[in-house]
Design a protein around this motif. Structure first.
Motif, PDB file in Angstrom:
ATOM      1  N   VAL A 255       0.873  -1.169   0.000  1.00  0.00           N
ATOM      2  CA  VAL A 255       0.000   0.000   0.000  1.00  0.00           C
ATOM      3  C   VAL A 255       0.909   1.217   0.000  1.00  0.00           C
ATOM      4  O   VAL A 255       1.586   1.496   0.999  1.00  0.00           O
ATOM      5  N   ASN A 256       0.950   1.951  -1.121  1.00  0.00           N
ATOM      6  CA  ASN A 256       1.927   3.041  -1.229  1.00  0.00           C
ATOM      7  C   ASN A 256       1.440   4.353  -0.635  1.00  0.00           C
ATOM      8  O   ASN A 256       2.240   5.201  -0.238  1.00  0.00           O
ATOM      9  N   ASN A 257       0.095   4.536  -0.554  1.00  0.00           N
ATOM     10  CA  ASN A 257      -0.447   5.776  -0.001  1.00  0.00           C
ATOM     11  C   ASN A 257      -1.722   5.448   0.773  1.00  0.00           C
ATOM     12  O   ASN A 257      -2.837   5.600   0.265  1.00  0.00           O
ATOM     13  N   ALA A 258      -1.546   4.974   2.000  1.00  0.00           N
ATOM     14  CA  ALA A 258      -2.671   4.468   2.792  1.00  0.00           C
ATOM     15  C   ALA A 258      -3.705   5.554   3.066  1.00  0.00           C
ATOM     16  O   ALA A 258      -4.915   5.301   3.027  1.00  0.00           O
ATOM     17  N   ALA A 259      -3.249   6.773   3.344  1.00  0.00           N
ATOM     18  CA  ALA A 259      -4.184   7.848   3.679  1.00  0.00           C
ATOM     19  C   ALA A 259      -5.057   8.226   2.493  1.00  0.00           C
ATOM     20  O   ALA A 259      -6.179   8.719   2.672  1.00  0.00           O
ATOM     21  N   GLY A 260      -4.571   7.959   1.286  1.00  0.00           N
ATOM     22  CA  GLY A 260      -5.336   8.311   0.091  1.00  0.00           C
ATOM     23  C   GLY A 260      -6.193   7.177  -0.440  1.00  0.00           C
ATOM     24  O   GLY A 260      -6.855   7.350  -1.469  1.00  0.00           O
ATOM     25  N   GLU A 261      -6.176   6.026   0.225  1.00  0.00           N
ATOM     26  CA  GLU A 261      -6.982   4.894  -0.217  1.00  0.00           C
ATOM     27  C   GLU A 261      -8.162   4.688   0.718  1.00  0.00           C
ATOM     28  O   GLU A 261      -7.990   4.607   1.942  1.00  0.00           O
ATOM     29  N   GLU A 262      -9.339   4.625   0.142  1.00  0.00           N
ATOM     30  CA  GLU A 262     -10.549   4.490   0.950  1.00  0.00           C
ATOM     31  C   GLU A 262     -10.492   3.249   1.838  1.00  0.00           C
ATOM     32  O   GLU A 262     -10.957   3.279   2.989  1.00  0.00           O
ATOM     33  N   GLU A 263      -9.922   2.179   1.326  1.00  0.00           N
ATOM     34  CA  GLU A 263      -9.871   0.921   2.090  1.00  0.00           C
ATOM     35  C   GLU A 263      -9.069   1.046   3.363  1.00  0.00           C
ATOM     36  O   GLU A 263      -9.381   0.410   4.369  1.00  0.00           O
ATOM     37  N   TRP A 264      -8.043   1.910   3.346  1.00  0.00           N
ATOM     38  CA  TRP A 264      -7.111   1.959   4.478  1.00  0.00           C
ATOM     39  C   TRP A 264      -7.132   3.272   5.248  1.00  0.00           C
ATOM     40  O   TRP A 264      -6.547   3.365   6.325  1.00  0.00           O
ATOM     41  N   SER A 265      -7.816   4.268   4.749  1.00  0.00           N
ATOM     42  CA  SER A 265      -7.763   5.576   5.405  1.00  0.00           C
ATOM     43  C   SER A 265      -8.369   5.568   6.804  1.00  0.00           C
ATOM     44  O   SER A 265      -8.005   6.408   7.654  1.00  0.00           O
ATOM     45  N   ASP A 266      -9.279   4.602   7.096  1.00  0.00           N
ATOM     46  CA  ASP A 266      -9.897   4.553   8.417  1.00  0.00           C
ATOM     47  C   ASP A 266      -9.231   3.530   9.339  1.00  0.00           C
ATOM     48  O   ASP A 266      -9.681   3.310  10.473  1.00  0.00           O
ATOM     49  N   ALA A 267      -8.158   2.883   8.879  1.00  0.00           N
ATOM     50  CA  ALA A 267      -7.453   1.919   9.723  1.00  0.00           C
ATOM     51  C   ALA A 267      -6.731   2.666  10.841  1.00  0.00           C
ATOM     52  O   ALA A 267      -6.101   3.711  10.589  1.00  0.00           O
ATOM     53  N   PRO A 268      -6.809   2.211  12.074  1.00  0.00           N
ATOM     54  CA  PRO A 268      -6.177   2.916  13.206  1.00  0.00           C
ATOM     55  C   PRO A 268      -4.716   3.284  12.988  1.00  0.00           C
ATOM     56  O   PRO A 268      -4.315   4.398  13.374  1.00  0.00           O
ATOM     57  N   PRO A 269      -3.871   2.411  12.386  1.00  0.00           N
ATOM     58  CA  PRO A 269      -2.481   2.825  12.178  1.00  0.00           C
ATOM     59  C   PRO A 269      -2.341   4.036  11.263  1.00  0.00           C
ATOM     60  O   PRO A 269      -1.315   4.711  11.273  1.00  0.00           O
ATOM     61  N   VAL A 270      -3.414   4.303  10.472  1.00  0.00           N
ATOM     62  CA  VAL A 270      -3.379   5.418   9.528  1.00  0.00           C
ATOM     63  C   VAL A 270      -4.105   6.631  10.084  1.00  0.00           C
ATOM     64  O   VAL A 270      -3.539   7.720  10.217  1.00  0.00           O
TER      65      VAL A 270
ATOM     66  N   SER B  60      -5.241   7.188  13.120  1.00  0.00           N
ATOM     67  CA  SER B  60      -4.805   7.571  14.470  1.00  0.00           C
ATOM     68  C   SER B  60      -3.311   7.416  14.655  1.00  0.00           C
ATOM     69  O   SER B  60      -2.798   7.596  15.768  1.00  0.00           O
ATOM     70  N   GLY B  61      -2.610   7.042  13.591  1.00  0.00           N
ATOM     71  CA  GLY B  61      -1.175   6.820  13.683  1.00  0.00           C
ATOM     72  C   GLY B  61      -0.440   7.414  12.507  1.00  0.00           C
ATOM     73  O   GLY B  61      -1.033   8.046  11.638  1.00  0.00           O
ATOM     74  N   PRO B  62       0.866   7.138  12.437  1.00  0.00           N
ATOM     75  CA  PRO B  62       1.700   7.801  11.423  1.00  0.00           C
ATOM     76  C   PRO B  62       1.868   7.025  10.123  1.00  0.00           C
ATOM     77  O   PRO B  62       2.548   7.497   9.215  1.00  0.00           O
ATOM     78  N   VAL B  63       1.263   5.834   9.991  1.00  0.00           N
ATOM     79  CA  VAL B  63       1.544   4.968   8.855  1.00  0.00           C
ATOM     80  C   VAL B  63       0.935   5.532   7.567  1.00  0.00           C
ATOM     81  O   VAL B  63      -0.255   5.860   7.529  1.00  0.00           O
ATOM     82  N   ARG B  64       1.775   5.612   6.547  1.00  0.00           N
ATOM     83  CA  ARG B  64       1.306   6.063   5.244  1.00  0.00           C
ATOM     84  C   ARG B  64       1.640   5.076   4.136  1.00  0.00           C
ATOM     85  O   ARG B  64       1.021   5.113   3.057  1.00  0.00           O
ATOM     86  N   SER B  65       2.603   4.217   4.373  1.00  0.00           N
ATOM     87  CA  SER B  65       2.989   3.229   3.372  1.00  0.00           C
ATOM     88  C   SER B  65       3.340   1.917   4.068  1.00  0.00           C
ATOM     89  O   SER B  65       3.904   1.919   5.168  1.00  0.00           O
ATOM     90  N   TYR B  66       3.009   0.801   3.381  1.00  0.00           N
ATOM     91  CA  TYR B  66       3.289  -0.515   3.961  1.00  0.00           C
ATOM     92  C   TYR B  66       3.629  -1.493   2.854  1.00  0.00           C
ATOM     93  O   TYR B  66       2.919  -1.598   1.848  1.00  0.00           O
ATOM     94  N   LEU B  67       4.726  -2.220   3.032  1.00  0.00           N
ATOM     95  CA  LEU B  67       5.090  -3.339   2.169  1.00  0.00           C
ATOM     96  C   LEU B  67       5.418  -4.518   3.080  1.00  0.00           C
ATOM     97  O   LEU B  67       6.333  -4.431   3.909  1.00  0.00           O
ATOM     98  N   GLY B  68       4.653  -5.601   2.942  1.00  0.00           N
ATOM     99  CA  GLY B  68       4.871  -6.739   3.823  1.00  0.00           C
ATOM    100  C   GLY B  68       4.677  -8.067   3.128  1.00  0.00           C
ATOM    101  O   GLY B  68       3.872  -8.183   2.201  1.00  0.00           O
ATOM    102  N   PHE B  69       5.417  -9.070   3.596  1.00  0.00           N
ATOM    103  CA  PHE B  69       5.294 -10.445   3.115  1.00  0.00           C
ATOM    104  C   PHE B  69       4.964 -11.362   4.284  1.00  0.00           C
ATOM    105  O   PHE B  69       5.437 -11.135   5.414  1.00  0.00           O
ATOM    106  N   PRO B  70       4.189 -12.419   4.038  1.00  0.00           N
ATOM    107  CA  PRO B  70       3.960 -13.397   5.105  1.00  0.00           C
ATOM    108  C   PRO B  70       5.197 -14.272   5.305  1.00  0.00           C
ATOM    109  O   PRO B  70       5.907 -14.600   4.354  1.00  0.00           O
TER     110      PRO B  70
END
Length: 326
Positions: free
Chosen positions: A86-101, A103-113
């Motif tokens: 997710v390159n721009n979490a604050a600009g994506e409807e799916e992630w803009s309401d997630a607490p890390p975004v 209520s927190g500082p997260v704006r980008s996430y790259l993760g693997f299981p």
């Protein structure tokens, strides 16, 4: 759940090279220019940061945890068992309401299981940033390669545990062997002293097994031993130590509250009933049965495991002299 997974649930095992993991997450922070590189464990109901990058602007520390119920990027990775970028979490409807975004500082996430060798999800490896990012495909692929390094460490630990299990496990029944009893029995004694409990020991022996072997062959005797092992596992708790310590001799070690001897005795009788029912239509002339010796040791009595085993062994021989029901 394997012993290794239980150990990780409570704390990472000593064999784990956390310094190597620290190097990995620091490398993520440096290469990706990100605020946080992290390896996160999924424990079933929460996420726990095991290793986080040591850069000054990192907002996530080792030991930080958040519940499964919270909408998070790591949860999506675990649920999908796939990478997430997710390159721009604050600009994506799916992630803009997630607490890390929100209520927190997260704006980008790259993760693997990260997976255990048996395919179950261990957790995630991720790059988390406080600004939007535009990672090239090669950067995404690199994170996958770093994930593989962590997975290799888990495979190494898994192999060590399997070797240890072979060393303390009876090959015929799958129960613990004498070596396993010596190792785990002392732990139970320590737990008993720590929590002020009693320690129940029960010694089991198969009556007339030699006659069965002589008349029908040792492979039938092996079937008999496996049947007793299954009866023990069905009648006692998963937390109890159940072991085969001799040819037809078995031992159960159970932590219990004071006054639990009657309950343990009922479990022993249940073992005998299950065993006899298994062979009720076979070997009638041999009269296969189970004898047992039971004693609950108080904190003052417990200490020398060998002496405790000898005591219940003697009690078992007293029971063997009794007439068993057909």
């Amino acid at each position: 759940m394997s012993e290794l997974k239980r150990c990780f649930r409570d704390r990472p095992p000593e064999a784990l090279d956390l310094e190597q993991w620290q190097t990995t997450v620091d490398l993520i922070s440096q290469i990706y220019g990100t605020a946080c590189g992290a390896i996160v464990q999924f424990s079933g109901d929460e996420f726990i940061a095991l290793s986080t990058s040591s850069n000054d602007d990192n907002f996530l520390g080792p030991g930080d945890a958040w519940a499964w119920e919270i909408k998070s990027f790591c949860r999506r990775v675990v649920e999908s068992r796939n990478l997430l970028y997710v390159n721009n979490a604050a600009g994506e409807e799916e992630w803009s309401d997630a607490p890390p975004v929100c209520s927190g500082p997260v704006r980008s996430y790259l993760g693997f299981p990260i997976f255990w060798p048996d395919g179950e999800v261990f957790g995630t490896i991720c790059s988390i940033d406080t600004k939007s990012t535009e990672y090239e495909e090669s950067f995404v692929d690199l994170m996958g390669q770093l994930r593989d390094l962590v997975s290799g460490e888990l495979q190494h630990l898994w192999d060590i545990e399997k070797l240890q299990q072979v060393a303390i496990t009876d090959s015929l029944t799958g129960l613990y062997n004498v070596r396993g009893v010596k190792s785990l029995g002392q732990q139970r004694i320590n737990d008993q002293q720590r929590f002020g409990l009693e320690l129940g020991l029960i010694y089991f022996d198969v009556d007339n097994l030699k006659r069965l072997n002589d008349n029908f062959g040792h492979h039938k005797g092996d079937d008999c031993l496996v049947a007793l092992a299954e009866a023990l596992q069905s009648s006692f708790r998963k937390t109890d130590i159940i072991a085969r310590i001799g040819g037809d001799e078995f031992l159960v070690i159970a932590l219990c509250q004071a006054g639990s001897e009657g309950e343990l005795k009922r479990s022993c009788e249940d073992v005998g009933n299950r065993f006899r029912a298994r062979f009720s239509n076979q070997y009638a002339d041999i009269k296969l049965a189970v004898s047992f010796g039971l004693h609950c040791f108080s904190a003052g009595e417990a200490g020398d495991l060998d002496a405790m085993i000898t005591k219940v062994d003697q009690l078992m021989y007293q029971d063997k002299k009794k007439i068993k029901p057909d």
